[in-house]
Design a protein around this motif. Structure first.
Motif, PDB file in Angstrom:
ATOM      1  N   SER A  63       0.824  -1.205   0.000  1.00  0.00           N
ATOM      2  CA  SER A  63       0.000   0.000   0.000  1.00  0.00           C
ATOM      3  C   SER A  63       0.860   1.257   0.000  1.00  0.00           C
ATOM      4  CB  SER A  63      -0.953   0.002   1.193  1.00  0.00           C
ATOM      5  OG  SER A  63      -0.252   0.237   2.391  1.00  0.00           O
ATOM      6  N   VAL A  64       2.026   1.180   0.604  1.00  0.00           N
ATOM      7  CA  VAL A  64       2.936   2.325   0.607  1.00  0.00           C
ATOM      8  C   VAL A  64       3.634   2.450  -0.746  1.00  0.00           C
ATOM      9  CG1 VAL A  64       5.049   3.250   1.634  1.00  0.00           C
ATOM     10  CG2 VAL A  64       3.301   2.264   3.096  1.00  0.00           C
ATOM     11  N   LEU A  65       4.080   1.336  -1.303  1.00  0.00           N
ATOM     12  CA  LEU A  65       4.806   1.328  -2.577  1.00  0.00           C
ATOM     13  C   LEU A  65       3.889   0.878  -3.709  1.00  0.00           C
ATOM     14  CD1 LEU A  65       8.114  -0.264  -1.300  1.00  0.00           C
ATOM     15  CD2 LEU A  65       7.721   2.122  -1.880  1.00  0.00           C
ATOM     16  N   ARG A  66       2.742   1.510  -3.844  1.00  0.00           N
ATOM     17  CA  ARG A  66       1.755   1.027  -4.804  1.00  0.00           C
ATOM     18  C   ARG A  66       2.181   1.202  -6.251  1.00  0.00           C
ATOM     19  NH1 ARG A  66      -0.150   4.868  -1.804  1.00  0.00           N
ATOM     20  NH2 ARG A  66      -0.431   6.947  -2.644  1.00  0.00           N
ATOM     21  N   TRP A  67       2.900   2.261  -6.622  1.00  0.00           N
ATOM     22  CA  TRP A  67       3.275   2.443  -8.025  1.00  0.00           C
ATOM     23  C   TRP A  67       4.283   1.414  -8.502  1.00  0.00           C
ATOM     24  CZ3 TRP A  67       0.354   4.327 -11.415  1.00  0.00           C
ATOM     25  CH2 TRP A  67      -0.571   5.301 -11.074  1.00  0.00           C
ATOM     26  N   PRO A  68       5.310   1.057  -7.733  1.00  0.00           N
ATOM     27  CA  PRO A  68       6.152  -0.052  -8.191  1.00  0.00           C
ATOM     28  C   PRO A  68       5.378  -1.357  -8.356  1.00  0.00           C
ATOM     29  CG  PRO A  68       7.322   1.200  -6.536  1.00  0.00           C
ATOM     30  CD  PRO A  68       5.924   1.737  -6.578  1.00  0.00           C
ATOM     31  N   VAL A  69       4.387  -1.593  -7.521  1.00  0.00           N
ATOM     32  CA  VAL A  69       3.574  -2.808  -7.635  1.00  0.00           C
ATOM     33  C   VAL A  69       2.704  -2.743  -8.898  1.00  0.00           C
ATOM     34  CG1 VAL A  69       1.721  -4.143  -6.549  1.00  0.00           C
ATOM     35  CG2 VAL A  69       3.579  -3.244  -5.160  1.00  0.00           C
ATOM     36  N   ILE A  70       2.156  -1.567  -9.209  1.00  0.00           N
ATOM     37  CA  ILE A  70       1.343  -1.408 -10.415  1.00  0.00           C
ATOM     38  C   ILE A  70       2.195  -1.637 -11.655  1.00  0.00           C
ATOM     39  CG2 ILE A  70       0.111   0.311 -11.808  1.00  0.00           C
ATOM     40  CD1 ILE A  70      -0.967   1.432  -9.112  1.00  0.00           C
ATOM     41  N   TYR A  71       3.386  -1.043 -11.698  1.00  0.00           N
ATOM     42  CA  TYR A  71       4.260  -1.233 -12.857  1.00  0.00           C
ATOM     43  C   TYR A  71       4.737  -2.675 -12.979  1.00  0.00           C
ATOM     44  CZ  TYR A  71       4.377   3.729 -13.887  1.00  0.00           C
ATOM     45  OH  TYR A  71       4.035   5.006 -14.230  1.00  0.00           O
ATOM     46  N   LEU A  72       4.973  -3.341 -11.872  1.00  0.00           N
ATOM     47  CA  LEU A  72       5.337  -4.755 -11.913  1.00  0.00           C
ATOM     48  C   LEU A  72       4.189  -5.587 -12.482  1.00  0.00           C
ATOM     49  CD1 LEU A  72       7.312  -7.069 -11.158  1.00  0.00           C
ATOM     50  CD2 LEU A  72       6.135  -7.162  -8.952  1.00  0.00           C
ATOM     51  N   GLY A  73       2.978  -5.293 -12.077  1.00  0.00           N
ATOM     52  CA  GLY A  73       1.821  -6.002 -12.609  1.00  0.00           C
ATOM     53  C   GLY A  73       1.656  -5.786 -14.111  1.00  0.00           C
ATOM     54  N   ARG A  74       1.865  -4.558 -14.570  1.00  0.00           N
ATOM     55  CA  ARG A  74       1.783  -4.280 -16.006  1.00  0.00           C
ATOM     56  C   ARG A  74       2.873  -5.015 -16.772  1.00  0.00           C
ATOM     57  NH1 ARG A  74       0.810   2.251 -15.767  1.00  0.00           N
ATOM     58  NH2 ARG A  74      -1.296   2.149 -14.909  1.00  0.00           N
ATOM     59  N   TRP A  75       4.059  -5.079 -16.208  1.00  0.00           N
ATOM     60  CA  TRP A  75       5.177  -5.766 -16.856  1.00  0.00           C
ATOM     61  C   TRP A  75       4.899  -7.264 -16.980  1.00  0.00           C
ATOM     62  CZ3 TRP A  75       9.007  -9.110 -14.692  1.00  0.00           C
ATOM     63  CH2 TRP A  75      10.063  -9.392 -15.551  1.00  0.00           C
ATOM     64  N   VAL A  76       4.402  -7.865 -15.895  1.00  0.00           N
ATOM     65  CA  VAL A  76       4.080  -9.295 -15.918  1.00  0.00           C
ATOM     66  C   VAL A  76       2.941  -9.566 -16.897  1.00  0.00           C
ATOM     67  CG1 VAL A  76       3.141 -11.188 -14.524  1.00  0.00           C
ATOM     68  CG2 VAL A  76       4.965  -9.750 -13.612  1.00  0.00           C
ATOM     69  N   LYS A  77       1.959  -8.696 -16.937  1.00  0.00           N
ATOM     70  CA  LYS A  77       0.853  -8.852 -17.875  1.00  0.00           C
ATOM     71  C   LYS A  77       1.360  -8.778 -19.302  1.00  0.00           C
ATOM     72  CE  LYS A  77      -3.613  -6.827 -19.033  1.00  0.00           C
ATOM     73  NZ  LYS A  77      -4.520  -5.718 -18.770  1.00  0.00           N
ATOM     74  N   GLY A  78       2.302  -7.902 -19.588  1.00  0.00           N
ATOM     75  CA  GLY A  78       2.893  -7.810 -20.915  1.00  0.00           C
ATOM     76  C   GLY A  78       3.704  -9.031 -21.282  1.00  0.00           C
ATOM     77  N   LEU A  79       4.346  -9.646 -20.299  1.00  0.00           N
ATOM     78  CA  LEU A  79       5.126 -10.856 -20.567  1.00  0.00           C
ATOM     79  C   LEU A  79       4.246 -12.018 -21.032  1.00  0.00           C
ATOM     80  CD1 LEU A  79       7.738 -11.125 -17.673  1.00  0.00           C
ATOM     81  CD2 LEU A  79       8.174 -10.718 -20.081  1.00  0.00           C
ATOM     82  N   PHE A  80       3.078 -12.114 -20.473  1.00  0.00           N
ATOM     83  CA  PHE A  80       2.186 -13.227 -20.785  1.00  0.00           C
ATOM     84  C   PHE A  80       1.158 -12.886 -21.852  1.00  0.00           C
ATOM     85  CE2 PHE A  80       3.673 -14.294 -16.483  1.00  0.00           C
ATOM     86  CZ  PHE A  80       4.250 -15.516 -16.779  1.00  0.00           C
ATOM     87  N   GLY A  81       1.402 -11.818 -22.591  1.00  0.00           N
ATOM     88  CA  GLY A  81       0.548 -11.480 -23.726  1.00  0.00           C
ATOM     89  C   GLY A  81      -0.784 -10.932 -23.360  1.00  0.00           C
ATOM     90  N   GLY A  82      -0.867 -10.163 -22.287  1.00  0.00           N
ATOM     91  CA  GLY A  82      -2.128  -9.579 -21.892  1.00  0.00           C
ATOM     92  C   GLY A  82      -2.590  -8.455 -22.803  1.00  0.00           C
ATOM     93  N   ASP A  83      -1.690  -7.904 -23.659  1.00  0.00           N
ATOM     94  CA  ASP A  83      -2.049  -6.788 -24.532  1.00  0.00           C
ATOM     95  C   ASP A  83      -2.294  -7.215 -25.966  1.00  0.00           C
ATOM     96  OD1 ASP A  83      -1.780  -5.093 -22.386  1.00  0.00           O
ATOM     97  OD2 ASP A  83       0.329  -4.676 -22.794  1.00  0.00           O
ATOM     98  N   LYS A  84      -2.382  -8.505 -26.237  1.00  0.00           N
ATOM     99  CA  LYS A  84      -2.609  -8.986 -27.595  1.00  0.00           C
ATOM    100  C   LYS A  84      -4.068  -8.757 -27.996  1.00  0.00           C
ATOM    101  CE  LYS A  84       0.871 -12.607 -27.535  1.00  0.00           C
ATOM    102  NZ  LYS A  84       1.108 -14.038 -27.594  1.00  0.00           N
ATOM    103  N   PRO A  85      -4.289  -8.357 -29.250  1.00  0.00           N
ATOM    104  CA  PRO A  85      -5.684  -8.180 -29.687  1.00  0.00           C
ATOM    105  C   PRO A  85      -6.372  -9.529 -29.891  1.00  0.00           C
ATOM    106  CG  PRO A  85      -4.154  -7.732 -31.488  1.00  0.00           C
ATOM    107  CD  PRO A  85      -3.325  -7.944 -30.243  1.00  0.00           C
ATOM    108  N   ALA A  86      -7.665  -9.534 -29.706  1.00  0.00           N
ATOM    109  CA  ALA A  86      -8.450 -10.763 -29.875  1.00  0.00           C
ATOM    110  C   ALA A  86      -8.588 -11.073 -31.350  1.00  0.00           C
ATOM    111  CB  ALA A  86      -9.828 -10.598 -29.240  1.00  0.00           C
ATOM    112  N   THR A  87      -8.506 -12.347 -31.705  1.00  0.00           N
ATOM    113  CA  THR A  87      -8.640 -12.742 -33.119  1.00  0.00           C
ATOM    114  C   THR A  87      -9.890 -13.546 -33.345  1.00  0.00           C
ATOM    115  OG1 THR A  87      -7.313 -14.715 -32.723  1.00  0.00           O
ATOM    116  CG2 THR A  87      -6.181 -12.743 -33.535  1.00  0.00           C
TER     117      THR A  87
END
Length: 87
Positions: A63-87
């Motif tokens: 809760s204190v370091l919320r922005w590093p946690v948010i950026y880590l979550g975005r990075w992990v989501k990008g690693l697993f293809g969370g931003d790929k468009p639906a086909t």
């Protein structure tokens, strides 16, 4: 209250004081320092007090370091293809 919980409270107090100070890099250098100190401290709290207290201290730190946690979550989501468009 044992030593590990006292140190965790001091860490939280230090984190809040550091958050109040102005910074040119939006506090990222301080966040890296707090993470480097907080991770071993989290292990120490978990070792001395058990997993429930460890989870409580982890939630407080996140809760204190919320922005590093948010950026880590975005990075992990990008690693697993969370931003790929639906086909």
């Amino acid at each position: 209250m044992n030593l590990s919980l006292i140190l965790a409270c001091l860490w939280a107090l230090l984190a809040n004081v550091l958050a109040m100070l102005p910074s040119k890099d939006n506090g990222w250098r301080r966040a890296y320092f707090l993470v480097a100190v907080g991770v071993p401290l989290l292990g120490y709290v978990t070792y001395q007090n058990g997993p429930w207290w460890g989870l409580f201290v982890l939630a407080a730190g996140m809760s204190v370091l919320r922005w590093p946690v948010i950026y880590l979550g975005r990075w992990v989501k990008g690693l697993f293809g969370g931003d790929k468009p639906a086909t």
